[in-house]
Design a protein around this motif. Sequence first.
Motif, short mmCIF file in Angstrom:
data_model
loop_
_atom_site.label_atom_id
_atom_site.label_comp_id
_atom_site.label_asym_id
_atom_site.label_seq_id
_atom_site.Cartn_x
_atom_site.Cartn_y
_atom_site.Cartn_z
N PHE A 178 0.82 -1.20 0.00
CA PHE A 178 0.00 0.00 0.00
C PHE A 178 0.86 1.26 0.00
N GLY A 179 2.05 1.17 0.60
CA GLY A 179 2.97 2.29 0.53
C GLY A 179 3.43 2.52 -0.90
N ALA A 180 3.68 1.41 -1.61
CA ALA A 180 4.08 1.52 -3.01
C ALA A 180 2.93 2.09 -3.85
N TYR A 181 1.72 1.65 -3.54
CA TYR A 181 0.55 2.15 -4.26
C TYR A 181 0.38 3.65 -4.03
N TYR A 182 0.61 4.10 -2.81
CA TYR A 182 0.50 5.53 -2.51
C TYR A 182 1.55 6.32 -3.29
N GLU A 183 2.76 5.77 -3.37
CA GLU A 183 3.81 6.45 -4.14
C GLU A 183 3.39 6.60 -5.60
#
Length: 431
Positions: A252-257
């Motif tokens: 989800f952190g990657a998705y936010y990026e």
Amino acid sequence: MKFENPWKQNPWFESVAVAHERARKRLPQPVYGALVAGSERGQSIAENEAAFAELGLAPHVVGQQPERSQATTVFGQQIGLPVIISPTGVQAVHPDGEVAVARAAAARGTIMGLSNFASKSVEDVTATGATTFFQMYWTGDRDTMIQRMQRAHAAGAAGLIATLDWSFSMGRDWGSPEIPERMDFKAMVRLAPKVVTKAGWLGQFGRQYLKTGKLPDLTAPNLAPPGGEPPAAAPGGETPAKPSWGPAPTFFGAYYEWMTTPPPSWEDVAWMREIWQQISGTPFVLKGVCRVDDALRAVDAGVAGISVSNHGGNNLDGTPAAIRMVRPIAQAVGDQIDVVMDGGVRRGSDVVKALALGAKAVLIGRAYLWGLAANGQAGVENVLDILSGGIDSALRGLALSSTTELRPQHLLIPDGFDRALGAPEPALTSR
């Protein structure tokens, strides 16, 4: 009488369909759902497979060749069969994940595509000896992207695949599977009812925990920021020190990026290719091309190859099947760049059809993930062998000695099969 599990005695399977069924029975519903789901109504994912059935083959009764070759060269790499491992994200279907897939790719002499959202690091994957193409999304600022390209090159990546078409649609008619941000105790308790009945899958990860003391986690180690000094140059040919990396972000952190990164322009694509050339000098491939005009722009941007793809039906629902877009795009770019395709490949005859329409190879995604779920590395090798066997049977029936001889005339192609999106309008003639 003691009951013996027939799968344990004979884990081999004879078709991708059987691998799919074994994966369905073995995996917890959320994990399986993440593998098979397409975006929105699932129109594109269904069309990817169905379109192959519209194409027929034109066999000969005499003239079959006693020796048949599947070897080819694509993106500057000689491979043993025209089937490449497509990069896919966190492979939670098996504890060995991308490492097992890479070993299978190396064993069968083909290219391993590794996602930057993978669950295993690029260093661990290249250590298998597999020819690895590292895939990057357009996420983060330019300095961050350069760091990731440098890391991939330092690890031994043989090429870069840029994927720009990802939208990660959540509007699925059947609902999206639950994906925990981290596999902590709270998440395990919540998911327990969905995994407790999957003893085989649970046992694999349990054995991993006993061996390593680590639980599976949905993190992306290849997106970790630098966490220390870069490795020193290796004196006298010695192995350089391993680089140090900070904590890996969650999925989800990657998705936010990705969500907070402005979408790229064609100038950005050209910049990315140029930087990769400066860093590595190896091929730069653009994945997700659906239109003739985009393919021509990719040529102008200097790419070495393109993948004709609708992201396996996981992107914009309603996009035509990838196989329908191969011939118009391949004809438009000619010999300027290599064209491959991915989407819906389940049989060796599917590979043959794609090559006959102008692709140099195909990429597979769900097919090898089902093999991985069913039987680990051996299951991936099993899938590659199934496709290779089907290719050989088709070559024999068509009286050809090599996959490089395949042409449209070896197929029965119905009128209107192709979808030439973005093709230049024909010149209007005067009455």
